[in-house]
Design a protein around this motif. Structure first.
Motif, mmCIF file in Angstrom:
data_model
loop_
_atom_site.group_PDB
_atom_site.id
_atom_site.type_symbol
_atom_site.label_atom_id
_atom_site.label_comp_id
_atom_site.label_asym_id
_atom_site.label_seq_id
_atom_site.Cartn_x
_atom_site.Cartn_y
_atom_site.Cartn_z
ATOM 1 N N LYS A 5 7.527 17.564 -9.167
ATOM 2 C CA LYS A 5 7.867 17.409 -10.405
ATOM 3 C C LYS A 5 8.943 16.829 -10.899
ATOM 4 C CE LYS A 5 5.326 21.706 -11.067
ATOM 5 N NZ LYS A 5 5.220 23.333 -11.421
ATOM 6 N N LYS A 6 10.130 16.997 -10.081
ATOM 7 C CA LYS A 6 11.290 16.432 -10.684
ATOM 8 C C LYS A 6 11.059 14.944 -10.656
ATOM 9 C CE LYS A 6 14.942 15.847 -8.091
ATOM 10 N NZ LYS A 6 15.829 15.845 -6.850
ATOM 11 N N ASN A 7 10.491 14.287 -9.639
ATOM 12 C CA ASN A 7 10.394 13.016 -9.771
ATOM 13 C C ASN A 7 9.033 12.439 -10.331
ATOM 14 O OD1 ASN A 7 12.745 12.099 -7.722
ATOM 15 N ND2 ASN A 7 11.555 13.644 -6.504
ATOM 16 N N ASP A 8 8.664 13.242 -11.153
ATOM 17 C CA ASP A 8 7.440 12.907 -11.971
ATOM 18 C C ASP A 8 6.264 12.475 -11.151
ATOM 19 O OD1 ASP A 8 6.217 12.221 -14.392
ATOM 20 O OD2 ASP A 8 6.712 10.285 -14.575
ATOM 21 N N PHE A 9 6.113 13.094 -10.187
ATOM 22 C CA PHE A 9 5.018 13.097 -9.032
ATOM 23 C C PHE A 9 4.851 11.719 -8.775
ATOM 24 C CE2 PHE A 9 3.735 16.673 -11.678
ATOM 25 C CZ PHE A 9 3.830 17.667 -10.680
ATOM 26 N N LYS A 10 5.883 10.960 -8.673
ATOM 27 C CA LYS A 10 5.855 9.420 -8.015
ATOM 28 C C LYS A 10 6.259 9.522 -6.783
ATOM 29 C CE LYS A 10 6.411 7.276 -12.603
ATOM 30 N NZ LYS A 10 4.981 7.113 -12.711
ATOM 31 N N ASP A 11 7.279 10.269 -6.243
ATOM 32 C CA ASP A 11 7.848 10.494 -4.975
ATOM 33 C C ASP A 11 8.426 11.886 -4.644
ATOM 34 O OD1 ASP A 11 8.587 9.459 -2.568
ATOM 35 O OD2 ASP A 11 9.627 7.691 -3.216
ATOM 36 N N VAL A 12 8.791 12.191 -3.580
ATOM 37 C CA VAL A 12 9.501 12.980 -3.008
ATOM 38 C C VAL A 12 10.886 13.036 -2.641
ATOM 39 C CG1 VAL A 12 7.718 14.737 -3.283
ATOM 40 C CG2 VAL A 12 8.324 13.733 -1.119
ATOM 41 N N ASP A 13 11.945 13.591 -2.554
ATOM 42 C CA ASP A 13 13.159 13.192 -1.683
ATOM 43 C C ASP A 13 13.086 13.283 -0.354
ATOM 44 O OD1 ASP A 13 14.360 13.060 -4.137
ATOM 45 O OD2 ASP A 13 15.071 15.058 -4.355
ATOM 46 N N VAL A 41 1.015 -1.167 0.154
ATOM 47 C CA VAL A 41 0.032 -0.156 0.079
ATOM 48 C C VAL A 41 0.912 1.362 0.161
ATOM 49 C CG1 VAL A 41 -1.855 1.214 1.154
ATOM 50 C CG2 VAL A 41 -1.682 -1.334 1.271
ATOM 51 N N TYR A 42 0.779 2.017 -0.850
ATOM 52 C CA TYR A 42 1.577 3.275 -1.297
ATOM 53 C C TYR A 42 0.693 4.497 -0.460
ATOM 54 C CZ TYR A 42 4.978 0.491 -3.607
ATOM 55 O OH TYR A 42 5.789 -0.583 -4.069
ATOM 56 N N LEU A 43 0.907 5.015 0.631
ATOM 57 C CA LEU A 43 0.092 5.949 1.005
ATOM 58 C C LEU A 43 1.137 7.309 1.163
ATOM 59 C CD1 LEU A 43 -1.446 4.326 3.895
ATOM 60 C CD2 LEU A 43 -2.213 4.929 1.982
ATOM 61 N N LYS A 44 0.792 8.276 0.120
ATOM 62 C CA LYS A 44 1.506 9.390 -0.124
ATOM 63 C C LYS A 44 0.479 10.578 0.094
ATOM 64 C CE LYS A 44 4.980 6.957 -2.023
ATOM 65 N NZ LYS A 44 6.178 6.715 -1.145
ATOM 66 N N GLY A 45 1.480 11.887 0.197
ATOM 67 C CA GLY A 45 0.626 13.195 0.609
ATOM 68 C C GLY A 45 0.107 13.663 -0.976
ATOM 69 N N CYS A 46 -0.302 15.078 -0.741
ATOM 70 C CA CYS A 46 -0.784 15.381 -2.181
ATOM 71 C C CYS A 46 -0.200 17.018 -2.005
ATOM 72 C CB CYS A 46 -2.128 15.214 -2.402
ATOM 73 S SG CYS A 46 -3.134 15.643 -1.121
ATOM 74 N N LEU A 47 -0.360 17.644 -3.191
ATOM 75 C CA LEU A 47 -0.082 18.951 -3.249
ATOM 76 C C LEU A 47 -1.146 19.715 -3.645
ATOM 77 C CD1 LEU A 47 3.455 18.026 -4.788
ATOM 78 C CD2 LEU A 47 3.307 19.408 -2.846
ATOM 79 N N CYS A 48 -1.373 20.922 -3.330
ATOM 80 C CA CYS A 48 -2.452 21.846 -4.445
ATOM 81 C C CYS A 48 -2.373 23.129 -3.572
ATOM 82 C CB CYS A 48 -3.634 20.904 -4.040
ATOM 83 S SG CYS A 48 -4.927 21.242 -5.568
ATOM 84 N N LEU A 49 -2.794 24.049 -4.534
ATOM 85 C CA LEU A 49 -3.219 25.511 -4.277
ATOM 86 C C LEU A 49 -4.565 25.952 -4.932
ATOM 87 C CD1 LEU A 49 0.150 27.399 -3.929
ATOM 88 C CD2 LEU A 49 -1.240 26.914 -2.133
ATOM 89 N N ALA A 50 -4.940 26.945 -4.431
ATOM 90 C CA ALA A 50 -6.447 27.353 -5.151
ATOM 91 C C ALA A 50 -5.866 27.931 -6.617
ATOM 92 C CB ALA A 50 -6.898 28.509 -4.518
ATOM 93 N N VAL A 51 -7.226 28.044 -7.391
ATOM 94 C CA VAL A 51 -7.103 28.583 -8.692
ATOM 95 C C VAL A 51 -8.163 29.681 -8.356
ATOM 96 C CG1 VAL A 51 -9.175 27.082 -9.546
ATOM 97 C CG2 VAL A 51 -7.907 28.462 -11.174
ATOM 98 N N ALA A 110 8.887 21.684 -2.406
ATOM 99 C CA ALA A 110 8.200 20.368 -2.409
ATOM 100 C C ALA A 110 7.456 20.169 -3.600
ATOM 101 C CB ALA A 110 7.404 20.081 -1.179
ATOM 102 N N LEU A 111 6.723 20.967 -4.049
ATOM 103 C CA LEU A 111 6.107 20.947 -5.364
ATOM 104 C C LEU A 111 7.028 20.737 -6.554
ATOM 105 C CD1 LEU A 111 3.467 21.060 -7.281
ATOM 106 C CD2 LEU A 111 3.986 23.586 -7.397
ATOM 107 N N GLU A 112 8.183 21.460 -6.529
ATOM 108 C CA GLU A 112 9.041 21.392 -7.552
ATOM 109 C C GLU A 112 9.931 20.003 -7.380
ATOM 110 O OE1 GLU A 112 9.626 23.437 -10.383
ATOM 111 O OE2 GLU A 112 7.593 24.636 -9.355
#
Length: 797
Positions: A606-614, A5-15, A601-603
């Motif tokens: 993106k660098k990790n193709d949204f599969k993971d973060v460092d 089970v891969y449980l990750k966070g998410c990134l988001c801001l308003a439009v 963290a967002l960038e």
């Protein structure tokens, strides 16, 4: 069998949306192997003053389960299901299908029809024979260029007439009488019927969209698979149909929806096969209706993927409802709403170039999207009587393009004007994204007949509890949010960073779907667990094995920091006698004033193709990021709100899903009175459009916040609803006005100040916004610029 089970966070801001107005112009995971789990590891951690919390007391807290689970029965595609009985059903005139009922789903809602029931005197066994056609057998639609003729006779095609169970992974046999006496049971015993297929693993599918808004379906490579079939299947109140409609056959592991292009080659319609409305909001706004009845069927369709080989197939993947996918996909330009775009594409000045355009989504809703102007390729026509510029723009998240012409007064000063528009668009542009936070299940070989194991009595199994120093609310143990005994057991294990969790005392743990459901709820609703990376599940022995990003002592140190800081914050922002609404406002205000969205963290995502973060950015997905470091992504905002709400004594949950259809997101629900209010502190933290998502009713967030089913147990999803807006933020501060009254209120406010923020109906269109702002600008004889989102309008002189 193991489950990852891969449980990750998410990134988001308003439009937000923006336009210019004046009184004299026209408005316009890391892929780690699941760890081995051993049966002899148990958790025995006792509270310092409360004794041992047992499963027996947990059962009393949540009530007994509605069913007990027996050992799994594994059969071939056409095998009979056999169940030993110590009595003859015929001698007591027992209707066997009534007391031994087969279902498609674990909720026991959809029956398996067409089965034959017999009792074999020689073996003393009940035998259930498969129907003539199994569920989810593959068919190519008439007139399609897809051929399945080479699959004849291998359980995929409808010409295979042998009785078979179809392509479902498992079925559920509900036994409601005692197998020794035939007498009725107080609650059913569930036998999971595992169906062996030629390829053991089902595809694990992700339903998303690419940068252009095209539906993108992707899945893992299934070992042994030669090709994959993508299909829709009709699902009604009686369950899924026996036959599917295959719409794609591919050797790849991704598929992208085609567009319908116009004569000039530009996209006119997108994602048409997922279009799920009869009349769009845009059509209705102009008094038009589309009576194409074909969409009625799509409203009940489900999408899935199956892997195939020369001699058979895998089970089908989990299914996804077309109606839910439609909410996330663009379909066409909203032509009527875009009439607010002046004479469509002609502008009287560069400053009046619009910030947005409207599109119709595949569910028929209208969505305002930012325009991405091509500032590097601007054509200047300076030899005309009235010099103009020509600039192309793409509507964000779509393939729709527009070309605007604007009059220019001074050819020499075009660049500064364009730079100002560029900055405006950058300030307003959606700043979101996500890393892959789907649940991935990996099946390993399991014995055909699992060996029975000794199950401890509920009273013999201690529940993990935290030490007395871990106190959020003055109790010995950390507060746990859960909807079942299993979920709380797992949550308490997470909160002490347990690496191995034996859940074999719960008979429902034999159903991996319930286990995954409980794991997700335990993790999302108890954010102090922090650091969970992968979760491996040994289904045979019912053992969870957890890997964390940090060592237990490091996680405990961070947990203690968060606990201490949370108590300090609540001590500072709460006053005696505060209502629950005032507490909710205080927590939201604190987060908006003290937290910063983590752009790095967002960038990195993106660098990790949204599969993971460092590793250095992991804290930005837990409450440690926002509460200790002061920075985080939406997962950290929502987790922090939950932690603070727990300390303040509010009932609160974390919700997961999507923002504006295509961005993974997390927010909160808080119980105020009898309603579960939506509060999204990530998006409320916006200088131009503040608190647009504070206690807005469910009807007001349709098409903006779309919850998924991961954050709580599925049976509890409908418990968290809100129908009222009496405690909505702008109602609370007396700045909510009807559309026919808000113009005068803006004139009054702007007569005293240079800007004003007021709210009107949540569903206002571009036309409504343009008419309101233009009326204010004209009546005041001044130039205004403004923004709006979900009915919140910000106008500035």
């Amino acid at each position: 069998m193991k489950v990852k089970v891969y449980l990750k966070g998410c990134l988001c801001l308003a439009v937000t949306s923006a336009m210019l107005f004046s009184g004299c112009s026209t408005a316009s995971s890391r892929d780690k192997a699941a760890p081995e789990a051993t049966k002899n590891t148990t958790i025995e951690i006792k509270s310092s003053n409360n004794g041992t919390l047992t499963l027996n007391s947990l059962r009393k807290k949540y009530g007994q389960t509605t069913a007990e689970y027996a050992d799994t029965i594994t059969i071939g595609r056409s095998d009979k299901i056999e169940l030993p009985l110590s009595y003859n059903p015929g001698k007591i005139n027992q209707e066997m299908s009534k007391y031994y009922t087969l279902y498609q789903d674990e909720s026991l809602k959809y029956k398996v029809d067409g089965c034959t029931y017999d009792y074999d005197d020689a073996t003393s066994k009940l035998q259930i024979t498969a129907p003539a056609f199994g569920y989810a057998e593959m068919m190519a639609p008439a007139g399609s260029d897809i051929s399945l003729s080479d699959l004849s006779g291998n359980y995929l095609s409808d010409d295979h007439l042998q009785d078979n169970w179809g392509n479902l992974d498992q079925l559920y046999l509900a036994q409601t009488c005692d197998e020794k006496t035939g007498k009725s049971l107080e609650k059913p015993v569930i036998h999971i019927i595992k169906i062996k297929s030629e390829l053991k693993k089902a595809p694990v599918v992700k339903y998303s969209s690419n940068d252009n808004g095209e539906a993108k379906i992707s899945w893992n490579a299934v070992p042994g698979a030669k090709e994959y079939l993508l299909f829709t299947v009709y699902k009604t109140d009686t369950g899924i149909n026996t036959f599917t409609s295959v719409f794609a056959r591919t050797k790849d592991t991704t598929w992208t929806a085609p567009n319908m292009n116009g004569m000039d080659g530009d996209a006119v319609l997108m994602n048409q096969m997922f279009c799920n409305f009869i009349s769009s909001e845009d059509d209705k706004s102009a008094g038009q209706e589309d009576l194409n009845g074909d969409f009625y069927e799509k409203m009940q369709n489900q999408i899935g993927v199956i892997a195939i080989t020369e001699n058979g197939a895998s089970p089908i993947s989990d299914l996804y409802a077309v109606k839910d996918y439609a909410k996330r996909l663009p379909n066409s330009l909203a032509y009527n709403a875009n009439q607010a775009d002046a004479d469509t594409l002609f502008r009287k000045s560069i400053e009046s170039l619009p910030a947005q355009a409207s599109i119709t989504m595949c569910d028929g809703s209208t969505s305002a999207r930012i325009l991405n102007y091509d500032f590097d390729h601007v054509t200047v026509h300076d030899k005309d009587t009235a010099p103009t510029i020509e600039i192309n723009a793409t509507i964000d998240g779509t393939k729709f393009t527009r070309t605007y012409t604007a009059i220019i007064d001074d050819v020499a000063n075009v660049k500064p004007h364009l730079e100002a528009i560029k900055k405006r668009q950058e300030d307003l542009k959606n700043k979101g994204g996500s890393i892959d936070d789907d649940v991935t299940i990996e099946d390993n070989d399991t014995p055909d007949t699992p060996s029975a194991s000794e199950q401890p009595e509920p009273s013999d199994t201690p529940v993990p509890t935290a030490s007395s120093s871990n106190s959020l609310d003055g109790n010995t143990d950390l507060k746990v949010t859960a909807n079942s005994a299993l979920s709380e057991f797992i949550a308490r294990s997470f909160l002490i960073s347990a690496k191995t969790i034996d859940i074999s005392a719960f008979t429902e743990s034999k159903n991996k779907n319930i286990v995954i459901d409980a794991v997700e709820e335990a993790n999302y609703q108890n954010p102090l667990s922090m650091g969970v990376n992968t979760i491996g599940y040994d289904e045979v022995n019912q053992i969870l094995k957890i890997e964390y990003y940090d060592e237990p002592d490091q996680l405990e140190a961070k947990r203690q920091e968060v606990i201490k800081k949370s108590n300090e914050i609540i001590g500072q922002i709460m006053k005696d006698g505060m209502s629950d609404l005032e507490k909710e406002i205080a927590i939201n205000t604190y987060l908006c004033e003290h937290a910063t969205y983590d752009e790095k963290a967002l960038e990195n995502a993106k660098k990790n193709d949204f599969k993971d973060v460092d590793d250095e950015f992991q804290d930005s997905f837990t409450p440690y990021g926002v509460l200790i470091k002061g920075t985080g992504v939406c997962a950290s905002y929502a987790a922090s709100f939950k932690v603070l709400a727990d300390v303040a004594g509010l009932d609160c949950i974390v919700v997961t899903g999507n923002l504006n259809g295509n961005l993974s997101h997390a927010w909160n629900r808080v119980k105020i009175g009898n309603e579960w209010m939506t509060v999204d502190s990530t998006n409320n933290d916006n200088e131009e459009i503040s608190n647009a998502l504070f206690n807005v009713p469910d009807s007001g967030i349709n098409g903006v916040l779309t919850a998924d089913d991961r954050y709580v147990m599925d049976v509890n999803l409908n418990d968290y609803t809100c129908k009222t807006d009496k405690d909505e933020y702008y109602h609370y501060i007396s700045k909510f006005f009807a559309k026919d009254a808000i113009t005068g209120k803006f004139q009054e406010a702007l007569g005293k100040d240079n800007d004003s923020i007021l709210r009107t109906d949540y569903t206002i269109t571009d036309d409504d916004f343009a008419n309101i702002a233009q009326s204010v600008a004209t009546n005041m004889g001044t130039q205004l610029k403004g923004y709006y989102w979900l009915g919140v309008i910000h106008l500035k002189k």
